[in-house]
Scaffold this motif. Sequence first.
Motif, PDB file in Angstrom:
ATOM      1  N   GLY A   1       0.886  -1.415   0.025  1.00 30.34           N
ATOM      2  CA  GLY A   1       0.080  -0.084  -0.048  1.00 30.34           C
ATOM      3  C   GLY A   1       0.710   1.250   0.077  1.00 30.34           C
ATOM      4  N   ARG A   2       1.899   1.481   0.220  1.00 27.24           N
ATOM      5  CA  ARG A   2       2.914   2.474   0.825  1.00 27.24           C
ATOM      6  C   ARG A   2       3.649   2.449  -0.502  1.00 27.24           C
ATOM      7  N   PRO A   3       3.365   3.618  -1.772  1.00 28.61           N
ATOM      8  CA  PRO A   3       3.712   3.527  -2.965  1.00 28.61           C
ATOM      9  C   PRO A   3       4.957   4.638  -3.122  1.00 28.61           C
ATOM     10  N   PRO A   4       6.370   4.649  -3.279  1.00 28.25           N
ATOM     11  CA  PRO A   4       7.306   4.940  -4.212  1.00 28.25           C
ATOM     12  C   PRO A   4       7.331   6.094  -4.431  1.00 28.25           C
ATOM     13  N   GLU A   5       8.183   7.488  -3.858  1.00 29.69           N
ATOM     14  CA  GLU A   5       7.803   8.770  -4.534  1.00 29.69           C
ATOM     15  C   GLU A   5       7.632   8.859  -5.446  1.00 29.69           C
ATOM     16  N   ARG A   6       8.284   7.387  -6.730  1.00 31.02           N
ATOM     17  CA  ARG A   6       8.341   8.292  -8.132  1.00 31.02           C
ATOM     18  C   ARG A   6       6.684   7.782  -8.558  1.00 31.02           C
ATOM     19  N   LEU A   7       5.891   7.420  -7.727  1.00 29.46           N
ATOM     20  CA  LEU A   7       4.774   6.635  -7.962  1.00 29.46           C
ATOM     21  C   LEU A   7       3.294   7.989  -8.030  1.00 29.46           C
ATOM     22  N   ALA A   8       3.931   8.946  -6.894  1.00 27.35           N
ATOM     23  CA  ALA A   8       2.886  10.131  -5.894  1.00 27.35           C
ATOM     24  C   ALA A   8       3.373  10.463  -7.973  1.00 27.35           C
ATOM     25  N   GLU A   9       5.068  11.297  -7.994  1.00 25.40           N
ATOM     26  CA  GLU A   9       5.216  12.384  -9.290  1.00 25.40           C
ATOM     27  C   GLU A   9       4.639  12.053 -10.078  1.00 25.40           C
ATOM     28  N   LEU A  10       4.335  10.113 -10.625  1.00 24.28           N
ATOM     29  CA  LEU A  10       3.422  10.676 -12.059  1.00 24.28           C
ATOM     30  C   LEU A  10       1.941  10.867 -11.831  1.00 24.28           C
ATOM     31  N   ALA A  11       1.506  10.193 -10.618  1.00 24.26           N
ATOM     32  CA  ALA A  11       0.460  10.427  -9.917  1.00 24.26           C
ATOM     33  C   ALA A  11      -0.045  11.518 -10.095  1.00 24.26           C
ATOM     34  N   GLY A  12       1.008  12.522  -9.948  1.00 24.65           N
ATOM     35  CA  GLY A  12       0.622  14.259  -9.701  1.00 24.65           C
ATOM     36  C   GLY A  12       0.475  15.027 -11.167  1.00 24.65           C
ATOM     37  N   ASN A  13       0.887  14.576 -12.187  1.00 26.52           N
ATOM     38  CA  ASN A  13       1.802  14.707 -13.367  1.00 26.52           C
ATOM     39  C   ASN A  13       0.435  14.550 -14.264  1.00 26.52           C
ATOM     40  N   ALA A  14      -0.473  13.035 -14.065  1.00 24.87           N
ATOM     41  CA  ALA A  14      -1.147  12.260 -14.919  1.00 24.87           C
ATOM     42  C   ALA A  14      -2.603  13.012 -15.321  1.00 24.87           C
ATOM     43  N   ARG A  15      -3.055  12.765 -16.720  1.00 28.35           N
ATOM     44  CA  ARG A  15      -4.337  13.570 -17.089  1.00 28.35           C
ATOM     45  C   ARG A  15      -5.197  13.194 -16.319  1.00 28.35           C
ATOM     46  N   ALA A  16      -5.381  11.623 -17.081  1.00 30.30           N
ATOM     47  CA  ALA A  16      -6.273  10.369 -15.599  1.00 30.30           C
ATOM     48  C   ALA A  16      -5.536   9.184 -15.424  1.00 30.30           C
ATOM     49  N   ILE A  17      -6.423   9.187 -14.262  1.00 26.59           N
ATOM     50  CA  ILE A  17      -5.560   7.592 -13.396  1.00 26.59           C
ATOM     51  C   ILE A  17      -6.441   6.901 -13.086  1.00 26.59           C
ATOM     52  N   ALA A  18      -6.077   5.897 -13.867  1.00 28.04           N
ATOM     53  CA  ALA A  18      -6.704   4.370 -13.946  1.00 28.04           C
ATOM     54  C   ALA A  18      -5.909   3.598 -12.748  1.00 28.04           C
ATOM     55  N   ILE A  19      -6.918   2.549 -11.497  1.00 26.07           N
ATOM     56  CA  ILE A  19      -6.620   2.168 -10.627  1.00 26.07           C
ATOM     57  C   ILE A  19      -7.366   1.523 -10.214  1.00 26.07           C
ATOM     58  N   GLY A  20      -6.586   0.330  -9.831  1.00 26.76           N
ATOM     59  CA  GLY A  20      -7.241  -1.118  -8.897  1.00 26.76           C
ATOM     60  C   GLY A  20      -6.944  -2.444 -10.250  1.00 26.76           C
ATOM     61  N   PRO A  21      -6.946  -2.261 -11.392  1.00 24.47           N
ATOM     62  CA  PRO A  21      -7.485  -3.513 -12.405  1.00 24.47           C
ATOM     63  C   PRO A  21      -6.314  -4.703 -11.840  1.00 24.47           C
TER      64      PRO A  21
END
Length: 291
Positions: A97-117
């Motif tokens: 559950g605890r994401p790395p900092e790199r994932l947080a950076e990507l999430a901050g710059n994405a226009r759309a995030i699909a979570i769950g598959p």
Amino acid sequence: MPNRSDPTVITPRLLREWPLPVPGRSADKGARGTVLVVGGSRFTPGAVLLAGVAALRAGAGVLQLAVAESTAAALSIQVPEALVIGLPETQAGSVAGRPPERLAELAGNARAIAIGPGLDNIEETGTLLRALLDAAGPDTALVLDAYALGALSHDPDLLAEREYPAVLTPNLTEAKFLLGREPDDDLGRTAASLADRYGAVVSLFGHIAAPDGRTWREESGDAGLGTSGSGDVRAGIVAGLLSRGADPAQAACWGAYAHAASGQRLAARFGRIGFLAREIVDGVPQTLAEI
């Protein structure tokens, strides 16, 4: 609940009168946005592959995938068009559950995030979902699917607290958990109840509902869509359309039609059942272009 009118049937004519954003001829891939797909345990990386490729086929410009670390290298070879990062795993192979900092950076710059598959642990998914919501930009659009919907059912105020544009893509089991009871026989009413409860657009087996009371129905879907991975494809299509700039209701309606009509195209070759989710993906660009 807002007053619910009779659903509008989704037809090619309706969609032509509700056109998707189209980038100019000189626009680069950035104009069609970045989709980030987060999911995929050690044993289910294919769900992320299906959702990610579907997002590209729907017109997303940039694709980023975040999956269990043990599968990242293989997935990067399978989807050379994507940036792929590995996420920490539990001993059982679930995404931790605890994401790395790199994932947080990507999430901050994405226009759309699909979570769950492909995620497979409710507690870990809940922690991951909260972290992604905190990291996402204020205008980032969300698609919640599979175990992300289970995590949302455990914390129903997550989206209300943040007010992100969001689309929920449950199956009947996930709808049951989100409602806290068995779904109604009338799936349109169920979708509307969920949209009102969570403040998000809901796409449930061809029934789409928005929180403001608008509803739609897609009527060309058939039994062949009930195949392993089909829901991942649908979530990816919606994410790709959101990344192009579609609003949540528009992305859900266009996505439901593209998913169903691409399946109908395959039915002409394989019969009503027996085609594969990965084959649905390949029909999406042509279906969208024909509208």
